[in-house]
Design a protein around this motif. Sequence first.
Motif, mmCIF file in Angstrom:
data_model
loop_
_atom_site.group_PDB
_atom_site.id
_atom_site.type_symbol
_atom_site.label_atom_id
_atom_site.label_comp_id
_atom_site.label_asym_id
_atom_site.label_seq_id
_atom_site.Cartn_x
_atom_site.Cartn_y
_atom_site.Cartn_z
ATOM 1 N N GLY A 113 30.093 16.318 43.702
ATOM 2 C CA GLY A 113 30.274 15.146 42.861
ATOM 3 C C GLY A 113 29.127 14.169 42.883
ATOM 4 O O GLY A 113 29.207 13.109 42.235
ATOM 5 N N CYS A 114 28.061 14.491 43.595
ATOM 6 C CA CYS A 114 26.905 13.587 43.677
ATOM 7 C C CYS A 114 25.763 14.102 42.811
ATOM 8 O O CYS A 114 25.500 15.310 42.781
ATOM 9 N N ALA A 118 20.877 11.512 44.289
ATOM 10 C CA ALA A 118 21.643 10.518 45.042
ATOM 11 C C ALA A 118 21.041 10.332 46.432
ATOM 12 O O ALA A 118 20.465 11.261 47.007
ATOM 13 N N SER A 144 31.234 10.069 50.849
ATOM 14 C CA SER A 144 31.431 10.838 49.622
ATOM 15 C C SER A 144 32.023 9.966 48.521
ATOM 16 O O SER A 144 31.663 10.108 47.347
ATOM 17 N N LYS A 147 29.456 8.130 46.680
ATOM 18 C CA LYS A 147 28.486 9.017 46.052
ATOM 19 C C LYS A 147 27.176 9.125 46.824
ATOM 20 O O LYS A 147 26.081 9.157 46.235
ATOM 21 N N ARG A 149 25.048 11.686 49.275
ATOM 22 C CA ARG A 149 24.952 13.056 49.759
ATOM 23 C C ARG A 149 24.942 13.007 51.285
ATOM 24 O O ARG A 149 24.147 12.290 51.881
#
Length: 408
Positions: A113-114, A118, A144, A147, A149
């Motif tokens: 989701g990143c 990031a 997480s 956002k 990593r």
Amino acid sequence: MDWLLSSLDILFDFPRWYVGAIVGTGFFTYYLHEAVKQPVLACSNGKFKDFLLAHVPILREKYWPTFWCLESRAQTVFASLLRSRLLPNIKYQREILKLSDGGQVALDWLEEGCPTNAPIIIILPGLTGESQAEYVKCLVNSASRIKLRVVVFNNRGLGGISLKTPRTYCASKCDDLSEVVNHIRSLNPGIPLVAAGVSMGGLILGNYLVSQFSKPDKPISAAMVISVPWNVFKGTESIEKPVLNLLLNRHLVGGLCKNIQRLKRDKVPQGPWDLEEVLKSKTIREFDSSYTTKQFGYKDVESYYTDATIHDKLHKIEVPLLCLSAGDDPFQPLEAIPLEEANKSKYVAIVVTARGGHIGFLEGLFPLFHEQYMCRFFTQYFTAIFADGSDLFAAIEKPTNTSCIEQV
């Protein structure tokens, strides 16, 4: 004696609800007066302190420790038990990094989701911890959510990987971390890199930041440590006090001895130590005397602890570092937390709560039904670093003579 018996007779004549109300009122009066407090902030007046007060609102809130496990050892133990049972394991992507001396470490990544650009955060677990340790999973989940990593740095022999050399790890040596940092930076040029260390992981991170003293290019741009044993001498003395502290000590040394058994399992050549003698260790000091000092070439445990401790090295840290400690941490007594030293530093801020134990910081009636206190500190700080801190660090002022330790 007669007056005492008479007093007890009178007390037992009261209805049970009345006695319970008296006891309950006394406890909650104590709780509200002694336990529920705003944290103490030790930091030099200047840009970093102003930044924290403006962008980390938890500093202005009272910490409400969970009242049914208020005592420091209870916080420490129940936090571990609750997290280990309620937090599911995390599915990482594992990378095995070969080190320059032939050793290896496991880097566990979570990037779901990143975006690829990031920022990255390295998380360093404690003494015997690894990427599935309950407190690590708390921080990984929080990172997480904002956002970032995430990469968890598992020390040699931990995280389920075998040892390739006789060397393991210790609090004073940060060359493995240095290789990890350089590796991550080489793969992600131009990507901001921050770090967080817990307990001994905080010591390793702190010593790494000290090693970067006066270097113009700082690989890590900001950092946070939680429940770090600043003064290893004082911390060792504290954890050897009977009875409860000593039980925690023996639990930890049991984990260390279990790790060292990997030397035999992995058929690693032995060094200048007697493995059977090491495995008889009952305290961390005994383990360090019989193994750590010999493995890393120290003449005695005092020399090792002098090298490992960072309470007197804060003046050599030139990266914004936020530190969260509890005043009742059984691994580090309040008087050993270097508040005055932080008060002189333009880069280091130490936050101390009245309660919280060691990596505990449980709050509310039902902890873990919401983001925990140390995780809220974590997310607020690093969110602010990347949202509002771009122009901060180059402009951090030299500390002034008006710096102070204050309760905010």
